[in-house]
Scaffold this active site. Structure first.
Site, PDB file in Angstrom:
ATOM      1  N   LYS A 170      28.109  42.436  48.815  1.00 21.79           N
ATOM      2  CA  LYS A 170      27.420  43.208  49.835  1.00 21.79           C
ATOM      3  C   LYS A 170      28.451  43.893  50.721  1.00 21.79           C
ATOM      4  O   LYS A 170      29.572  43.412  50.872  1.00 21.79           O
ATOM      5  CB  LYS A 170      26.521  42.299  50.683  1.00 21.79           C
ATOM      6  CG  LYS A 170      25.410  41.615  49.894  1.00 21.79           C
ATOM      7  CD  LYS A 170      24.567  40.722  50.807  1.00 21.79           C
ATOM      8  CE  LYS A 170      23.455  40.031  50.026  1.00 21.79           C
ATOM      9  NZ  LYS A 170      22.642  39.139  50.900  1.00 21.79           N
ATOM     10  N   ASN A 171      28.046  45.007  51.300  1.00 19.97           N
ATOM     11  CA  ASN A 171      28.941  45.714  52.207  1.00 19.97           C
ATOM     12  C   ASN A 171      29.287  44.851  53.417  1.00 19.97           C
ATOM     13  O   ASN A 171      28.451  44.071  53.911  1.00 19.97           O
ATOM     14  CB  ASN A 171      28.297  47.017  52.673  1.00 19.97           C
ATOM     15  CG  ASN A 171      28.269  48.076  51.586  1.00 19.97           C
ATOM     16  OD1 ASN A 171      28.965  47.959  50.583  1.00 19.97           O
ATOM     17  ND2 ASN A 171      27.457  49.104  51.780  1.00 19.97           N
ATOM     18  N   GLU A 233      39.286  48.814  39.717  1.00 18.17           N
ATOM     19  CA  GLU A 233      38.753  48.679  38.361  1.00 18.17           C
ATOM     20  C   GLU A 233      37.508  49.554  38.169  1.00 18.17           C
ATOM     21  O   GLU A 233      36.406  49.061  37.901  1.00 18.17           O
ATOM     22  CB  GLU A 233      38.472  47.204  38.040  1.00 18.17           C
ATOM     23  CG  GLU A 233      39.753  46.355  38.125  1.00 18.17           C
ATOM     24  CD  GLU A 233      39.568  44.905  37.744  1.00 18.17           C
ATOM     25  OE1 GLU A 233      38.414  44.476  37.537  1.00 18.17           O
ATOM     26  OE2 GLU A 233      40.583  44.184  37.649  1.00 18.17           O
ATOM     27  N   LYS A 283      38.342  51.549  25.106  1.00 19.38           N
ATOM     28  CA  LYS A 283      37.497  52.276  26.056  1.00 19.38           C
ATOM     29  C   LYS A 283      38.235  52.499  27.370  1.00 19.38           C
ATOM     30  O   LYS A 283      38.125  53.571  27.988  1.00 19.38           O
ATOM     31  CB  LYS A 283      36.203  51.483  26.288  1.00 19.38           C
ATOM     32  CG  LYS A 283      35.151  52.237  27.076  1.00 19.38           C
ATOM     33  CD  LYS A 283      33.849  51.434  27.150  1.00 19.38           C
ATOM     34  CE  LYS A 283      32.777  52.191  27.927  1.00 19.38           C
ATOM     35  NZ  LYS A 283      31.514  51.407  28.005  1.00 19.38           N
ATOM     36  N   THR A 284      39.001  51.506  27.806  1.00 16.77           N
ATOM     37  CA  THR A 284      39.773  51.621  29.042  1.00 16.77           C
ATOM     38  C   THR A 284      40.854  52.690  28.904  1.00 16.77           C
ATOM     39  O   THR A 284      41.095  53.480  29.829  1.00 16.77           O
ATOM     40  CB  THR A 284      40.420  50.272  29.402  1.00 16.77           C
ATOM     41  OG1 THR A 284      39.412  49.265  29.444  1.00 16.77           O
ATOM     42  CG2 THR A 284      41.117  50.345  30.744  1.00 16.77           C
ATOM     43  N   LEU A 288      41.412  56.019  31.154  1.00 18.01           N
ATOM     44  CA  LEU A 288      42.676  56.331  31.819  1.00 18.01           C
ATOM     45  C   LEU A 288      43.158  57.727  31.438  1.00 18.01           C
ATOM     46  O   LEU A 288      43.603  58.501  32.304  1.00 18.01           O
ATOM     47  CB  LEU A 288      43.726  55.281  31.447  1.00 18.01           C
ATOM     48  CG  LEU A 288      45.139  55.509  31.991  1.00 18.01           C
ATOM     49  CD1 LEU A 288      45.140  55.493  33.520  1.00 18.01           C
ATOM     50  CD2 LEU A 288      46.103  54.449  31.452  1.00 18.01           C
ATOM     51  N   HIS A 305      45.631  46.790  35.644  1.00 24.38           N
ATOM     52  CA  HIS A 305      45.559  45.361  35.909  1.00 24.38           C
ATOM     53  C   HIS A 305      45.699  44.570  34.621  1.00 24.38           C
ATOM     54  O   HIS A 305      45.244  45.006  33.567  1.00 24.38           O
ATOM     55  CB  HIS A 305      44.236  45.000  36.591  1.00 24.38           C
ATOM     56  CG  HIS A 305      44.036  45.660  37.917  1.00 24.38           C
ATOM     57  ND1 HIS A 305      42.888  45.503  38.670  1.00 24.38           N
ATOM     58  CD2 HIS A 305      44.844  46.486  38.651  1.00 24.38           C
ATOM     59  CE1 HIS A 305      42.998  46.195  39.791  1.00 24.38           C
ATOM     60  NE2 HIS A 305      44.170  46.809  39.798  1.00 24.38           N
ATOM     61  N   GLU A 352      47.795  44.903  39.756  1.00 30.12           N
ATOM     62  CA  GLU A 352      47.212  43.591  40.047  1.00 30.12           C
ATOM     63  C   GLU A 352      47.399  42.740  38.805  1.00 30.12           C
ATOM     64  O   GLU A 352      47.036  43.161  37.699  1.00 30.12           O
ATOM     65  CB  GLU A 352      45.730  43.712  40.388  1.00 30.12           C
ATOM     66  CG  GLU A 352      45.042  42.374  40.664  1.00 30.12           C
ATOM     67  CD  GLU A 352      43.540  42.512  40.839  1.00 30.12           C
ATOM     68  OE1 GLU A 352      43.115  43.357  41.658  1.00 30.12           O
ATOM     69  OE2 GLU A 352      42.788  41.798  40.148  1.00 30.12           O
TER      70      GLU A 352
END
Length: 573
Positions: A170-171, A233, A283-284, A288, A305, A352
């Protein structure tokens, strides 16, 4: 010898017991048999194991090319991260004010400190007053000169602050108070600050930059030096927020952010890094590539990451498995290939990284055994053209360098030694093991798991010029090796070749402290347990002096550093 940890035994049996397809009787039988195996295996928790001179040796000859360096990494190569959920749980301010935490953090400078992660895309800057100029005109906070009685108050984590990745996000808000503390802290301990902006604040399909602009206005008025990221991400957002931002749109968002930064004199020299994608599956990699085709011209570094394993299912043997460790080389090669095609001039950072995703593996990612993944990662990253490696995390969760009680964990001491002894110039190393030859250098093709013999990969050697600013005051021309012995029941016997064979060596051997063995949360340097002197003082990390022409002996499942003070390496002058 196959090693069972007691932790792994119970973890595996518990999974069997929970499996409805496995009978409870069978699970209990497996427990009994495994316990017997554990007893018979001579588990490496026994301290005498590390000093047992009757164990067989695995020989390795090391040649270090000292005429020229392969490359040079950023002076902040080993960098650090904190999660924004520290703000959400009210833990950040007392943590940053802690004198003990400040001492531990300063020991790892220079470094980037990244405040980012999953929670960054739910964080909103909300100042306590609308008038930013008036708010920014208040007194400057200096954490380092706070009243000492106030600065040492630490009552532990807030509720839920040590949990791993949450299931519902949640924000939440950050005021100028937290922002002032973060900037004062990084300045105090010698870090350069990187902050991840919320990419999920959107106006239709476009990024809504109004909250970022508010934060930039306040930051400029305060005179803070900050570097920036946008989103965490992004190729993984749907699983967390049921929202997506495609690669092309994200690239346009970065161009918009760069425009905001360029419009203010305060941020013209700020670093903009991204896109902080996940590990490089096909897919990543396509994500990119499409992102860089749009945003490469506005970036200062490409970030991604990396974790080896799932923290929920990780077991002890994962951390010393050569095949698993070599996964990183393939991943770096895949990322570098995409960057070289689309943005060849940009540096690549591990933005990361740690051992296991999901907050780390309990009782493993925070223990001695995690050091094998960490040290090998630092060596490989430097050899394979990465410029910065950001460790997740400095504090919080199972993969932290510092415990919830503000005690340094084994990877902290390993990182501290690395910072003190390892310089930025990377040297080429050739390791010969009988008929086996392993070369570590900057070529992407040289260092892949498919080309390495499993046995030869169990003794790993990396070399750099020694840190010229080392507290040990090593002279120019010194060389530092860091060595991992992944053999479970063989000592590593490493001999230096060439002119280095006749040089004296300073030894910094790290071994686990106590009966827990590899899962110990305490570490010894040359047989002496490492602890803080007091909240303001780290211990001196002194070497064991070895004579010239000495074989460097390392017990099974240990790692360490060896400095050759009189190497007279031309590359290190």
């Amino acid at each position: 010898m196959f090693i069972w940890s007691r932790y792994d035994v119970w973890k595996k049996i518990f999974r069997l017991y929970q499996n409805p397809r496995v009978s409870k009787t069978l699970a209990l039988l497996v427990l009994l048999v495994t316990a017997v195996c554990d007893s018979a295996s001579g588990y490496h928790g026994n301290k005498s194991y590390y000093g047992n001179k009757s164990l067989e040796k695995s020989q390795a000859k090391v040649e270090i090319l000292t005429d020229s360096s392969l490359r040079e990494v950023d002076r902040r190569f080993l960098s650090l991260a904190l999660g924004p959920n520290l703000i959400q749980h009210g833990t950040l301010l007392p943590l940053l004010r802690s004198e003990r935490f400040q001492t531990l953090a300063a020991g790892l400078a220079p470094a980037f400190l990244r405040l980012g992660g999953t929670a960054e895309d739910f964080l909103i800057f909300q100042p306590t007053q609308e008038d930013i100029s008036k708010l920014a005109s208040g007194p400057e906070l200096d954490i380092c000169t706070l009243n000492k009685n106030e600065s040492t108050k630490w009552e532990g984590l807030g509720i839920g602050a040590n949990e791993t990745e949450g299931k519902v996000f949640k924000n939440f808000t950050m005021s100028e108070v937290e922002w002032d503390h973060l900037n004062s802290f990084t300045r105090c301990v010698g870090y350069d600050f990187i902050f991840g902006l919320n990419v999920l604040l959107r106006n239709g399909s476009l990024w809504d930059s109004s909250n970022a602009q508010l934060l930039l206005n306040y930051t400029a008025a305060r005179g803070f030096k900050v570097n920036w990221e946008l989103g965490n991400e992004p190729n993984h957002l749907q699983k967390l927020s049921n929202r997506t931002v495609n690669a092309t749109t994200l690239g346009q968002d970065f161009r918009k952010l760069r425009s905001l930064l360029s419009s203010s004199p305060a941020f013209k020299n700020s670093i903009l890094a991204g896109p902080d994608t996940t590990r490089p599956k096909n897919k990543t990699l396509r994500f990119l590539q499409r992102f860089l085709q749009v945003a490469a011209s506005v970036l200062d570094a490409v970030t991604w990451h990396q974790y080896y394993i799932d923290g929920r299912t990780a077991v002890l043997d994962n951390f010393t498995d050569p095949t698993l460790l070599d996964m990183l080389a393939r991943q770096i090669t895949a990322i570098n290939r995409v960057v070289n095609m689309t943005a060849p001039s940009l540096p690549v950072w591990l933005g990361e990284t740690s051992s296991a995703w999901g907050g780390g593996a309990p009782e493993l990612s925070d223990s001695f055994v995690a050091g094998f993944m960490w040290l090998d990662k630092l060596g490989l990253a430097a050899q394979l053209s990465l410029d910065v490696v950001m460790r997740q995390s400095l504090f919080e969760a199972n993969y932290a360098l510092i415990s919830k009680d503000l005690d340094p964990l084994p990877d902290y001491w390993l990182s501290l030694l690395y910072k003190q002894l390892v310089g930025s110039r990377v040297l080429k190393v050739q390791v010969t093991d009988g008929s086996e030859v392993r070369v570590t250098n900057s070529s992407e093709e040289q260092r892949t798991a498919g080309e390495m013999d499993r046995k030869s990969a169990r003794i790993r050697v990396y070399a750099h010029c020694t840190n010229p600013n080392s507290p040990q005051r090593y002279q120019n021309g010194s060389v530092t090796l860091y060595v991992l012995n992944l053999h479970q029941d063989h000592r590593a016997a490493v001999r230096l070749g060439g002119h280095l064979a006749f040089k004296k060596v300073d030894k910094y051997l790290l071994t686990p402290h106590g009966e827990e063995g590899l899962t110990s949360r305490h570490v010894e340097l040359n047989g002496r347990k490492l602890v803080m002197v007091d909240d303001r003082t780290l211990p001196e990390l002194g070497p064991q002096k070895l004579p010239s022409n000495t074989t460097l002996l390392m017990p099974p499942l240990t790692f360490g550093f060896f400095v050759i003070p009189d190497a007279q390496a031309t590359a290190c002058m």
